[in-house]
Design a protein around this motif. Structure first.
Motif, PDB file in Angstrom:
ATOM      1  N   THR A  80       0.851  -1.198   0.000  1.00  0.00           N
ATOM      2  CA  THR A  80       0.000   0.000   0.000  1.00  0.00           C
ATOM      3  C   THR A  80       0.883   1.242   0.000  1.00  0.00           C
ATOM      4  O   THR A  80       1.814   1.365   0.804  1.00  0.00           O
ATOM      5  N   PHE A  81       0.572   2.161  -0.925  1.00  0.00           N
ATOM      6  CA  PHE A  81       1.269   3.435  -1.020  1.00  0.00           C
ATOM      7  C   PHE A  81       0.297   4.519  -0.564  1.00  0.00           C
ATOM      8  O   PHE A  81      -0.732   4.751  -1.210  1.00  0.00           O
ATOM      9  N   THR A  82       0.596   5.162   0.552  1.00  0.00           N
ATOM     10  CA  THR A  82      -0.270   6.221   1.079  1.00  0.00           C
ATOM     11  C   THR A  82       0.423   7.561   0.875  1.00  0.00           C
ATOM     12  O   THR A  82       1.477   7.831   1.470  1.00  0.00           O
ATOM     13  N   LEU A  83      -0.182   8.403   0.030  1.00  0.00           N
ATOM     14  CA  LEU A  83       0.402   9.687  -0.322  1.00  0.00           C
ATOM     15  C   LEU A  83       0.018  10.758   0.691  1.00  0.00           C
ATOM     16  O   LEU A  83      -1.100  10.751   1.211  1.00  0.00           O
ATOM     17  N   GLY A  84       0.922  11.667   0.961  1.00  0.00           N
ATOM     18  CA  GLY A  84       0.638  12.755   1.887  1.00  0.00           C
ATOM     19  C   GLY A  84      -0.283  13.802   1.309  1.00  0.00           C
ATOM     20  O   GLY A  84      -0.856  14.616   2.048  1.00  0.00           O
ATOM     21  N   ALA A  85      -0.450  13.803  -0.005  1.00  0.00           N
ATOM     22  CA  ALA A  85      -1.372  14.728  -0.680  1.00  0.00           C
ATOM     23  C   ALA A  85      -1.897  14.038  -1.926  1.00  0.00           C
ATOM     24  O   ALA A  85      -1.225  13.194  -2.516  1.00  0.00           O
ATOM     25  N   ALA A  86      -3.112  14.385  -2.315  1.00  0.00           N
ATOM     26  CA  ALA A  86      -3.731  13.773  -3.485  1.00  0.00           C
ATOM     27  C   ALA A  86      -2.879  14.000  -4.726  1.00  0.00           C
ATOM     28  O   ALA A  86      -2.249  15.052  -4.880  1.00  0.00           O
ATOM     29  N   SER A  87      -2.850  13.007  -5.586  1.00  0.00           N
ATOM     30  CA  SER A  87      -2.063  13.110  -6.813  1.00  0.00           C
ATOM     31  C   SER A  87      -2.792  12.418  -7.947  1.00  0.00           C
ATOM     32  O   SER A  87      -3.462  11.407  -7.745  1.00  0.00           O
ATOM     33  N   THR A  88      -2.636  12.979  -9.119  1.00  0.00           N
ATOM     34  CA  THR A  88      -3.177  12.348 -10.324  1.00  0.00           C
ATOM     35  C   THR A  88      -2.047  11.865 -11.229  1.00  0.00           C
ATOM     36  O   THR A  88      -2.297  11.376 -12.329  1.00  0.00           O
ATOM     37  N   THR A  89      -0.820  11.977 -10.740  1.00  0.00           N
ATOM     38  CA  THR A  89       0.329  11.592 -11.560  1.00  0.00           C
ATOM     39  C   THR A  89       1.067  10.372 -11.014  1.00  0.00           C
ATOM     40  O   THR A  89       2.128  10.004 -11.523  1.00  0.00           O
ATOM     41  N   PHE A  90       0.528   9.776  -9.962  1.00  0.00           N
ATOM     42  CA  PHE A  90       1.100   8.529  -9.442  1.00  0.00           C
ATOM     43  C   PHE A  90       0.381   7.397 -10.147  1.00  0.00           C
ATOM     44  O   PHE A  90      -0.782   7.099  -9.871  1.00  0.00           O
ATOM     45  N   THR A  91       1.041   6.732 -11.094  1.00  0.00           N
ATOM     46  CA  THR A  91       0.377   5.770 -11.966  1.00  0.00           C
ATOM     47  C   THR A  91       1.117   4.436 -11.961  1.00  0.00           C
ATOM     48  O   THR A  91       2.186   4.285 -11.357  1.00  0.00           O
ATOM     49  N   VAL A 119      -6.938   3.193  -5.088  1.00  0.00           N
ATOM     50  CA  VAL A 119      -8.042   3.066  -4.147  1.00  0.00           C
ATOM     51  C   VAL A 119      -8.706   4.416  -3.931  1.00  0.00           C
ATOM     52  O   VAL A 119      -9.931   4.521  -3.815  1.00  0.00           O
ATOM     53  N   SER A 120      -7.910   5.464  -3.875  1.00  0.00           N
ATOM     54  CA  SER A 120      -8.381   6.842  -3.722  1.00  0.00           C
ATOM     55  C   SER A 120      -7.279   7.751  -4.242  1.00  0.00           C
ATOM     56  O   SER A 120      -6.193   7.272  -4.595  1.00  0.00           O
ATOM     57  N   PRO A 121      -7.503   9.080  -4.287  1.00  0.00           N
ATOM     58  CA  PRO A 121      -6.444   9.981  -4.763  1.00  0.00           C
ATOM     59  C   PRO A 121      -5.171   9.946  -3.900  1.00  0.00           C
ATOM     60  O   PRO A 121      -4.124  10.411  -4.339  1.00  0.00           O
ATOM     61  N   THR A 122      -5.274   9.379  -2.693  1.00  0.00           N
ATOM     62  CA  THR A 122      -4.091   9.330  -1.825  1.00  0.00           C
ATOM     63  C   THR A 122      -3.658   7.912  -1.475  1.00  0.00           C
ATOM     64  O   THR A 122      -2.637   7.739  -0.808  1.00  0.00           O
ATOM     65  N   VAL A 141       9.841   4.141  -3.284  1.00  0.00           N
ATOM     66  CA  VAL A 141       9.458   5.104  -4.317  1.00  0.00           C
ATOM     67  C   VAL A 141      10.460   6.241  -4.270  1.00  0.00           C
ATOM     68  O   VAL A 141      10.675   6.854  -3.216  1.00  0.00           O
ATOM     69  N   ALA A 142      11.080   6.523  -5.394  1.00  0.00           N
ATOM     70  CA  ALA A 142      12.099   7.565  -5.436  1.00  0.00           C
ATOM     71  C   ALA A 142      11.469   8.949  -5.354  1.00  0.00           C
ATOM     72  O   ALA A 142      10.297   9.147  -5.699  1.00  0.00           O
ATOM     73  N   ALA A 143      12.239   9.915  -4.892  1.00  0.00           N
ATOM     74  CA  ALA A 143      11.785  11.303  -4.875  1.00  0.00           C
ATOM     75  C   ALA A 143      11.532  11.774  -6.304  1.00  0.00           C
ATOM     76  O   ALA A 143      12.211  11.363  -7.239  1.00  0.00           O
ATOM     77  N   GLY A 144      10.516  12.627  -6.456  1.00  0.00           N
ATOM     78  CA  GLY A 144      10.207  13.159  -7.779  1.00  0.00           C
ATOM     79  C   GLY A 144       9.434  12.233  -8.682  1.00  0.00           C
ATOM     80  O   GLY A 144       9.357  12.453  -9.889  1.00  0.00           O
ATOM     81  N   SER A 145       8.837  11.172  -8.120  1.00  0.00           N
ATOM     82  CA  SER A 145       8.079  10.225  -8.942  1.00  0.00           C
ATOM     83  C   SER A 145       6.711  10.777  -9.347  1.00  0.00           C
ATOM     84  O   SER A 145       6.170  10.402 -10.388  1.00  0.00           O
ATOM     85  N   PHE A 146       6.123  11.636  -8.500  1.00  0.00           N
ATOM     86  CA  PHE A 146       4.798  12.199  -8.800  1.00  0.00           C
ATOM     87  C   PHE A 146       4.707  13.591  -8.186  1.00  0.00           C
ATOM     88  O   PHE A 146       5.608  14.034  -7.457  1.00  0.00           O
ATOM     89  N   THR A 147       3.605  14.278  -8.492  1.00  0.00           N
ATOM     90  CA  THR A 147       3.383  15.626  -7.960  1.00  0.00           C
ATOM     91  C   THR A 147       1.991  15.729  -7.352  1.00  0.00           C
ATOM     92  O   THR A 147       1.094  14.946  -7.691  1.00  0.00           O
ATOM     93  N   ASP A 148       1.839  16.706  -6.440  1.00  0.00           N
ATOM     94  CA  ASP A 148       0.508  16.970  -5.894  1.00  0.00           C
ATOM     95  C   ASP A 148      -0.192  17.994  -6.786  1.00  0.00           C
ATOM     96  O   ASP A 148       0.316  18.358  -7.859  1.00  0.00           O
TER      97      ASP A 148
END
Length: 326
Positions: A80-91, A119-122, A141-148
């Motif tokens: 499970t990857f839980t993002l600190g902010a919603a993202s549409t670029t984590f694919t 599962v959700s935006p985060t 997950v490396a830094a710079g993989s996605f954006t908020d």
């Protein structure tokens, strides 16, 4: 801050400057000019002025967790990857990996990732499958993989503890000492496991042509006594079936077997052929033939007791090995 180095003017009424928010700041940034900070040509001082700018320069985090800390044969873990902010670029392209390698900013060791799901935006998930020969697995997950939504690039994230992997099924080797038995003999069975087990018991051993008693042992070595069935002749088998026991990780064993050659039938006398009924002279040779139920091995110099004229005579028996006639 001191804006003097940034301020410029072309018509003495319009001035510009560049505002750079502090890294990691999230909130309202204010730019203000205090009253009386400047005056016009007539000497009138200015009134105060303020500008508020919404700022978010906080880089989103990504927490990586696993549904399992230990994997054995045919098992997988849900990552499970839980993002600190919603993202549409984590694919899913961020997770296409063949371990151990770095592909699209994700590092996985000891396994592969598949079935990426949003599962959700985060919250996102993927399935981790161990690779053959691996003993541990990790996902990062490396830094710079996605954006908020503000375009901030993520910070790096990884599993806090590596996944312990044991996908090797334990084996068992069965030996018999001796491997050939005759009537009245027994053999010692030795079961040597490739990995330690606490679930291997006498009930896991199946035999044909005899019985097993005195089962004992621990860890990787166990022993027992094999006794052939009375009057059994043929090939006896000792079998430990697949999935009979497990190693400490819970992996089930593969099957194993051993064969024991048994001859438990004693030979019997089928017939005795005597010389023809007639009168014999001194020094005549009388031949008596004893026939057995199976070939025998003549050991030493056996003698036959023959009653002639009311007297018992001991005569030498002659034969070659592996014959059924003496």
């Amino acid at each position: 801050r001191d804006w003097s180095s940034d301020v410029c003017s072309s018509d003495l009424s319009v001035y510009t400057s560049t505002f750079t928010p502090n890294a990691g700041f999230s909130g309202a940034a204010n730019i203000s000019v205090a009253a009386g900070a400047f005056s016009d040509a007539a000497g009138n001082t200015n009134t105060a002025g303020t500008l508020a700018i919404a700022v978010n320069t906080t880089q989103p985090t990504v927490a990586v967790t696993s549904s399992a800390t230990t994997l054995r044969v045919n098992q997988t873990a849900l990552i499970t990857f839980t993002l600190g902010a919603a993202s549409t670029t984590f694919t899913a392209t961020d997770l296409t990996v063949v371990a151990p390698a770095t592909v699209a900013n994700v590092v996985a060791t000891g396994g592969t990732l598949s079935n990426f799901t949003a599962v959700s935006p985060t919250v996102y998930t993927a399935v981790f499958t161990p690779t053959a020969g691996a003993t541990s697995g990790s996902v990062s997950v490396a830094a710079g993989s996605f954006t908020d939504a503000n375009g901030n690039q993520n910070l790096a994230g990884a599993l806090g503890t590596a996944i312990t992997i044991d996908i090797v099924a334990p084996t068992v080797t069965i030996t018999s000492t001796p491997s050939t038995l005759r009537s009245g003999q027994t053999s010692q069975l030795t079961f040597t496991l490739s990995e330690s087990s606490t679930t291997f018991t006498a009930a896991d051993v199946a035999v044909t042509g005899g019985t097993v008693t005195g089962f004992t042992g621990s860890g990787t070595v166990y022993t027992a006594l094999f006794t052939p069935t009375a009057n059994f002749s043929g090939t006896a088998t000792v079998v430990v079936g697949a999935s009979a026991f497990t190693d400490t990780a819970g992996n089930e064993n593969t099957a194993a077997s051993a064969s024991i050659t048994v001859d438990g039938i004693r030979p019997t006398v089928i017939s005795v052929a005597t010389p023809a009924a007639q009168t014999y002279a001194v020094n005549d040779v009388l031949t008596f033939t004893v026939t057995f139920s199976e070939p025998i091995v003549v050991v030493g110099s056996p003698r036959l007791a023959i009653v002639i004229g009311g007297a018992t005579r001991q005569v030498a028996a002659t034969a070659t090995s592996l014959t059924n006639a003496v």
